[in-house]
Every structure is written in structure tokens, then in C-alpha cells.
Design an enzyme around this catalytic site. Structure first.
Site, PDB file in Angstrom:
ATOM      1  N   MET A 134       3.575   2.246  -9.081  1.00  0.00           N
ATOM      2  CA  MET A 134       4.657   1.361  -8.627  1.00  0.00           C
ATOM      3  C   MET A 134       5.171   0.520  -9.799  1.00  0.00           C
ATOM      4  SD  MET A 134       3.796   0.373  -4.731  1.00  0.00           S
ATOM      5  CE  MET A 134       2.594  -0.898  -5.024  1.00  0.00           C
ATOM      6  N   LEU A 154       3.326  -1.796 -15.392  1.00  0.00           N
ATOM      7  CA  LEU A 154       2.192  -1.059 -15.973  1.00  0.00           C
ATOM      8  C   LEU A 154       1.235  -1.949 -16.754  1.00  0.00           C
ATOM      9  CD1 LEU A 154       3.986   2.167 -17.295  1.00  0.00           C
ATOM     10  CD2 LEU A 154       2.991   1.734 -15.029  1.00  0.00           C
ATOM     11  N   HIS A 180      -3.057   1.752 -15.634  1.00  0.00           N
ATOM     12  CA  HIS A 180      -2.076   2.842 -15.588  1.00  0.00           C
ATOM     13  C   HIS A 180      -2.101   3.630 -16.903  1.00  0.00           C
ATOM     14  CE1 HIS A 180      -0.079  -0.324 -12.938  1.00  0.00           C
ATOM     15  NE2 HIS A 180      -0.287   0.669 -12.101  1.00  0.00           N
ATOM     16  N   GLN A 233       4.830   1.657   2.320  1.00  0.00           N
ATOM     17  CA  GLN A 233       3.402   1.327   2.266  1.00  0.00           C
ATOM     18  C   GLN A 233       3.145  -0.173   2.309  1.00  0.00           C
ATOM     19  OE1 GLN A 233       2.983   3.348  -1.640  1.00  0.00           O
ATOM     20  NE2 GLN A 233       1.573   1.707  -2.165  1.00  0.00           N
ATOM     21  N   GLY A 258      -6.413   6.302  -9.861  1.00  0.00           N
ATOM     22  CA  GLY A 258      -7.475   5.395 -10.300  1.00  0.00           C
ATOM     23  C   GLY A 258      -8.485   5.141  -9.186  1.00  0.00           C
ATOM     24  N   MET A 318      -8.148  -4.640 -13.278  1.00  0.00           N
ATOM     25  CA  MET A 318      -6.726  -4.846 -13.594  1.00  0.00           C
ATOM     26  C   MET A 318      -5.870  -4.446 -12.409  1.00  0.00           C
ATOM     27  SD  MET A 318      -6.096  -3.946 -17.502  1.00  0.00           S
ATOM     28  CE  MET A 318      -7.082  -4.716 -18.765  1.00  0.00           C
ATOM     29  N   SER A 343      -1.508  -4.969 -10.922  1.00  0.00           N
ATOM     30  CA  SER A 343      -0.190  -5.591 -11.092  1.00  0.00           C
ATOM     31  C   SER A 343      -0.142  -6.907 -10.328  1.00  0.00           C
ATOM     32  CB  SER A 343       0.899  -4.649 -10.573  1.00  0.00           C
ATOM     33  OG  SER A 343       0.757  -3.373 -11.170  1.00  0.00           O
TER      34      SER A 343
END
Ligand code: AMP
Length: 280
Positions: free
Chosen positions: A30, A33, A37, A61, A147, A184, A186
Site C-alpha cells: 500500500m 515504503l 517492503h 480492506q 511479509g 516496521m 507504515s
């Protein structure tokens, strides 16, 4: 690096690559980054002949009161990162192209989506599987990289890919963490300094549980209780110990299990997990 916005352009590009005998690696995101990512893109560049990154903040979502509008969008910077890593193409459709007027089709994986994030976010996984199915149909990848950060999502995608015969190999890569252990994300951008500090208790609690598991603890309740205690500074959504593929609670730690947590820190919902394989 080529940037494309429609499924038609994307498929034409992918047919060309496949026609030239190249394998296509795919990293769906999404955007916004970060190193997590980047680790997926690096694996993709290493393994596949050409790499495609998708950037799409997928509205289906997100629940009605979630952070769709404020989700960070950093398209230009993301493209620069993808190019630096060595990706060959970015697929960035817009929401109206993905879900035009009259859109009516959804892909849903049953059972695996009932618990953990599926219980807290009832329409979330249906949105994820629908968009990933659409992205697979546009990108036509040989391999797709996900991930472990979203371990339930990876299990759900694996099942969808198998059940619907997509013929895409799903590669799951480890969680990339900050120096204090925080996974990590976003969404970490939303945290205030004080919240950021409290957020580190998720990974601390999980690492402590990992030690218990490594020292032979096999009783789920004792592990879950210890994690809950370690997370007393945040508002726990769930702490679950489940079979890593079926996403169902285990009565005893056997085979490969997933210990997954979700918590609210202020307004921000964070998730994290560890996997553990018990020797038979
Ligand atoms: P997102 O953009 O958050 O939807 O994530 C896109 C992909 O990056 C998903 O497969 C995530 O699981 C993966 N990802 C996100 N954060 C991390 C992380 N910290 N480490 C590894 N992979 C991650």
C-alpha cells in the site's frame, strides 16, 4: 522503471516479459515504503528476472471507521526507492479503476479469516483476497513476496492461491524491525514519542515468549498470560497462539505455531507476531 495504472497496460507488459522467457516477481504494497517492503523487493530482484511493485491503498480492506483517508501516501518517494532497489515496474491503479461503478465480485477465504485480525476487522480479509486476486490477474507473477509481519494475511493468500489454482509461488519473508524490536509498519508514523516508546512492549513481550518456548514451555495459557502481562502498557486487542497454517488455537505447542498480538496504542492499531517450530 515503467509505471502503469491500468490492468490492461500491466497485463500487456507482463505478457511481453513472459513471452521473452522471463520470470516475474511481484511485491504488493500500500506504499509508504520502509525497510520491511525493501526487504521483499530485494528478495524479488535477487530471485526473479523482472520485479513488479504494486502501490494501492485498497479501500475494500479498510473498515468504515478505520484510517483509509489518513493512510500515508508517498508515491514519488516510493517510486524512487523501488527504482533504486532495482524493480522494473510499478503498478499503481486508482480506486475507481479497481472498483468501477457496479463492482460486485469478492473473493473470500473461509475459516482462516475467522480469528485474530479477522475477528477484529470483519471485512478486512475479504478486501485483501479480492485485491490480491485482481492484482495477480493483472501482474501475472510467477512468485509473489509477502511479509511475516502480516502472518495471517500470508496464510490466507497461500490458501487462496492454492484453492483457486493461481499457480503463483508465495514467498514469506521475516519481519524487519526497528533497533528496539518494534516491527516496521507504515502506521508507526502515527505514533507520538510517548506512544512510540510504549509500542515497543509488543515485541518485547513476544521475544520473552520466544524464550519460554525455546526453554520448553508448551502450555499455551502460560505463554499467552506472560505476553498479556508484558503488554500491560497498551490496549490489547488479542493475544493468540494458533496453528500457523489453519489459524486455529492449539491445545499444546506442537508443529509450527504462530503467536500473534494486536493492540491499540493511542489511536493506532499495531500487530506483531513470532513463529515457533517445536521439534517432534
Ligand atoms: P503493506 O504496505 O503494509 O500492506 O505491506 C505490504 C507487504 O509488506 C506485506 O506483505 C507486509 O507483510 C510486508 N511488510 C510490512 N511491514 C513489514 C516488515 N516490518 N517486515 C517485513 N515485511 C513487512
Amino acid at each position: 522503471m515503467k509505471v502503469m495504472h491500468t490492468a490492461k497496460e500491466m497485463r500487456a507488459w507482463s505478457f511481453e516479459q513472459r513471452g521473452a522467457g522471463k520470470t516475474i516477481g511481484f511485491v504488493p504494497t500500500m506504499g509508504a515504503l520502509h525497510e520491511g517492503h525493501i526487504s521483499l523487493m530485494r528478495a524479488c530482484v535477487e530471485r526473479d528476472d523482472v520485479g513488479v511493485l504494486s502501490i494501492f491503498v485498497n479501500p475494500t480492506q479498510f473498515g468504515p471507521n478505520e484510517d483509509l483517508d489518513k493512510y500515508p501516501r508517498t508515491f514519488e518517494a516510493d517510486c524512487r526507492i523501488a527504482e533504486d532497489v532495482g524493480m522494473d515496474a510499478v503498478y499503481a491503479p486508482d480506486a475507481r479503476t479497481m472498483y468501477p461503478e457496479g463492482y460486485a465480485t469478492y473473493v473470500a477465504v473461509e475459516r482462516l479469516t475467522d480469528r485474530l485480525c479477522g475477528a477484529a476487522r470483519p471485512t478486512h480479509f475479504r478486501g485483501v483476497t479480492t485485491v490480491v486476486a485482481k492484482l495477480f490477474n493483472a501482474v501475472l507473477p510467477d512468485r509473489a513476496y509477502f511479509g511475516q509481519k502480516d502472518a495471517q494475511q500470508a496464510a490466507v493468500i497461500r490458501r487462496m492461491t492454492r484453492d483457486l489454482d493461481f499457480g503463483v509461488e508465495i514467498v514469506e519473508l521475516p519481519i524487519v524491525r526497528e533497533s528496539d524490536g518494534l516491527a516496521m509498519s507504515s502506521r508507526n508514523k502515527y505514533l507520538s514519542a510517548e506512544e512510540r516508546q510504549r509500542a515497543s512492549c509488543l515485541s518485547r513481550a513476544l521475544f520473552q515468549a520466544q524464550e519460554m518456548l525455546e526453554n520448553g514451555e508448551r502450555e499455551p495459557k502460560r505463554i499467552i498470560d506472560a505476553v498479556r502481562q508484558g503488554m500491560c502498557e497498551v490496549d490489547i486487542d488479542y493475544v493468540e497462539l494458533v496453528d500457523a497454517e489453519e489459524m486455529t488455537p492449539v491445545e499444546r505447542v506442537e508443529g509450527t505455531v504462530l503467536l500473534a498480538v494486536a493492540a491499540r496504542v493511542g489511536e493506532t492499531r499495531l500487530i506483531d507476531n513470532i513463529k515457533f517450530s517445536a521439534k517432534a
